[in-house]
Design a protein around this motif. Structure first.
Motif, PDB file in Angstrom:
ATOM      1  N   ALA A 145       0.837  -1.198   0.000  1.00 10.71           N
ATOM      2  CA  ALA A 145       0.000   0.000   0.000  1.00 10.71           C
ATOM      3  C   ALA A 145       0.871   1.248   0.000  1.00 10.71           C
ATOM      4  O   ALA A 145       2.007   1.232   0.477  1.00 10.71           O
ATOM      5  CB  ALA A 145      -0.931  -0.009   1.214  1.00 10.71           C
ATOM      6  N   ARG A 146       0.332   2.333  -0.556  1.00  9.41           N
ATOM      7  CA  ARG A 146       1.029   3.605  -0.588  1.00  9.41           C
ATOM      8  C   ARG A 146       0.042   4.729  -0.882  1.00  9.41           C
ATOM      9  O   ARG A 146      -1.088   4.486  -1.321  1.00  9.41           O
ATOM     10  CB  ARG A 146       2.169   3.582  -1.614  1.00  9.41           C
ATOM     11  N   PRO A 187       6.582   5.360  -5.378  1.00 14.70           N
ATOM     12  CA  PRO A 187       6.731   3.958  -4.944  1.00 14.70           C
ATOM     13  C   PRO A 187       8.175   3.479  -5.039  1.00 14.70           C
ATOM     14  O   PRO A 187       8.607   2.648  -4.248  1.00 14.70           O
ATOM     15  CB  PRO A 187       5.813   3.197  -5.897  1.00 14.70           C
ATOM     16  N   ILE A 197      -0.474  -2.354  -5.638  1.00 11.11           N
ATOM     17  CA  ILE A 197      -0.767  -1.760  -4.328  1.00 11.11           C
ATOM     18  C   ILE A 197      -1.388  -2.788  -3.378  1.00 11.11           C
ATOM     19  O   ILE A 197      -1.794  -2.438  -2.273  1.00 11.11           O
ATOM     20  CB  ILE A 197      -1.702  -0.549  -4.476  1.00 11.11           C
TER      21      ILE A 197
END
Length: 469
Positions: A255-256, A262, A271
């Motif tokens: 996740a981000r 990234p 993700i």
């Protein structure tokens, strides 16, 4: 002993990360999430055309009969302006072989796309999943409904779902049986409760089969019952297009924030939203690699592309591609196996079209009477035969019956008129004119179309008589 036993380091489960099972691994019902996308639209278009063909063709008329009707009682199989007979079943065998090679060709080219876009099992399963959505809600609502205790609301939703399932199953059964018995009469008899036992049995059988297969068994049919899932991998090669996850681009997943970099976090484009798992009708994770459970429906591609669009990344993290491309090579379209299947398929289609065009529209079968021979009033030895003549055309025809050369005389009806599709069983006798030729002889009966002398068929038989001492 001085040699050490070879050892390898085995990665253990990280206790800080929860164990995540796919729906297929966890067992139980698979609740799919609704989605939109290019491949979903292609599947809807294909399914719509197939449904129109399946449910609509039988309602068409051709002259004074149903356009497509396989009349088992009369042993006549009508397909628009053409009538086929049991003698033409070799054409059905050829058609099945062509279909098999067509399946082999498309599998080598693009994997299991037949299963994902045109197979009746998966197509009807999508319809049943749509019924679940409109009655019980989307994936999250259905999961909550499963866990909720029984209540009037839950009973109403479940009842509505099964009512739609049964309605679709009954319509499917009516359509199928309607290809073997006139569908208009079948519907009237069904709703007036005047069905005969045979039609009632088959309607019940196909309604039940559709309800169970598309409603309850679903992916179990594709994975455990269909042999195609087992031998498909034998037909794949490094250039076969399959639904694949690009691990080089997607890993390390995680996740981000949308506006974060990234690469700075050591992350790939995935993700880890698991939407590709939630939309899969067989409940697998495409990121685990190619699996026999995958039916190449492209649902995970649509789901992943929608996420990539929201994140501002390029599409294609999950896409139709080949093993060679994923390894950094260039895919080859023309390869020996694919060309071989294509050549065989073209040859068989051409041969089938030629055989269909050259199919005789007149049929003759000769059966000798069980009595070996008898003596007629003129003192001649004669044999009795039964000639079965079939007019396979769609017009009334006049035919002449004749016998090949030899010391014989054909006695009985020599000219007949048959209506379209009519079958005539004619008893005839053949007398031996010269007793010096007594013994066993081969005979050749012929039937000629008087309006088209080139249309002629013949059949062999044997004449039996006692030898003169």
């Amino acid at each position: 002993m001085t040699e050490r036993i070879p050892a390898a380091i085995i990665e253990t489960v990280d206790p800080r990360k929860p164990i995540r099972l796919t729906p297929a691994q966890a067992g139980g019902p698979i609740h799919t999430r609704s989605f939109t996308g290019v491949f979903r639209n292609l599947r809807l278009l294909g399914a719509g055309l197939l449904f129109l063909l399946y449910f609509g063709t039988q309602w068409l008329n051709w002259g004074n009969r149903q356009a497509v009707l396989w009349d088992l009682g009369k042993q006549q199989f009508h397909i628009f302006g053409t009538t086929f007979w049991p003698q033409d079943f070799i054409l059905l065998s050829a058609l099945l072989i062509i279909a098999a090679f067509g399946l082999f060709f498309i599998t080598v080219l693009a994997g299991r796309v037949w299963c994902g876009y045109a197979c009746p099992q998966s197509t009807w399963t999508w319809v049943f999943m749509w019924a679940e959505k409109v009655t019980e809600g989307d994936r999250g609502q259905r999961i909550k409904l499963d866990a909720a205790p029984w209540s009037p609301a839950k009973l109403l939703r479940r009842g509505a779902k099964h009512a739609i399932w049964l309605a679709v199953s009954l319509a499917t059964a009516i359509a199928f049986v309607g290809y073997f018995t006139p569908v208009r009469e079948l519907v009237i008899e069904l709703f007036t409760l005047q069905l005969n036992p045979t039609a009632s049995f088959w309607l019940f059988f196909f309604t039940t089969a559709t309800y169970l297969n598309a409603g309850w068994l679903r992916e179990k049919v594709c994975v455990h019952m269909c042999p195609y899932s087992r031998f498909q991998s034998v037909m794949f090669d490094a250039d076969t297009l399959t639904v694949s996850y690009d691990a080089n681009r997607g890993e390390q997943r995680g996740a981000r924030r949308k506006d974060s970099d990234p690469r700075a976090q050591g992350l790939g484009d995935c993700i880890d939203c698991t939407l590709c798992v939630q939309v899969c009708p067989t409940g697998i994770d495409i990121r685990d690699g190619l699996q026999l459970d995958c039916i190449s429906c492209g649902a995970c591609i649509d789901a992943c592309d929608s996420v990539m669009d929201k994140m501002g990344y390029a599409r294609g993290l999950v896409r139709y591609t080949s093993e060679r491309v994923l390894e950094g090579g260039k895919s080859q379209l023309l390869r020996p196996r694919l060309v071989g299947y294509a050549a065989a398929l073209l040859f068989m289609v051409g041969a089938f079209v030629w055989a269909l065009d050259a199919r005789p529209m007149l049929s003759l079968d000769v059966t000798k009477d069980r009595t070996l021979y008898r003596e007629n009033v003129q003192g001649q030895i004669e044999n009795m035969y039964s000639l079965k003549v079939i007019n396979k055309t769609q017009q009334r025809r006049d035919y002449l019956i004749s016998l090949g050369e030899g010391p014989f005389e054909l006695q009985g009806t020599l000219e007949i008129t048959l209506a379209p599709g009519e079958i005539s069983n004619l008893p005839v006798s053949v007398a031996l004119l010269d007793e010096q030729d007594a013994g066993n002889h081969e005979l050749r009966f012929a039937v000629t179309d008087l309006s088209d002398p080139a249309s002629q068929v013949s059949a062999r038989s044997t004449f039996i008589s006692p030898r003169v001492r």
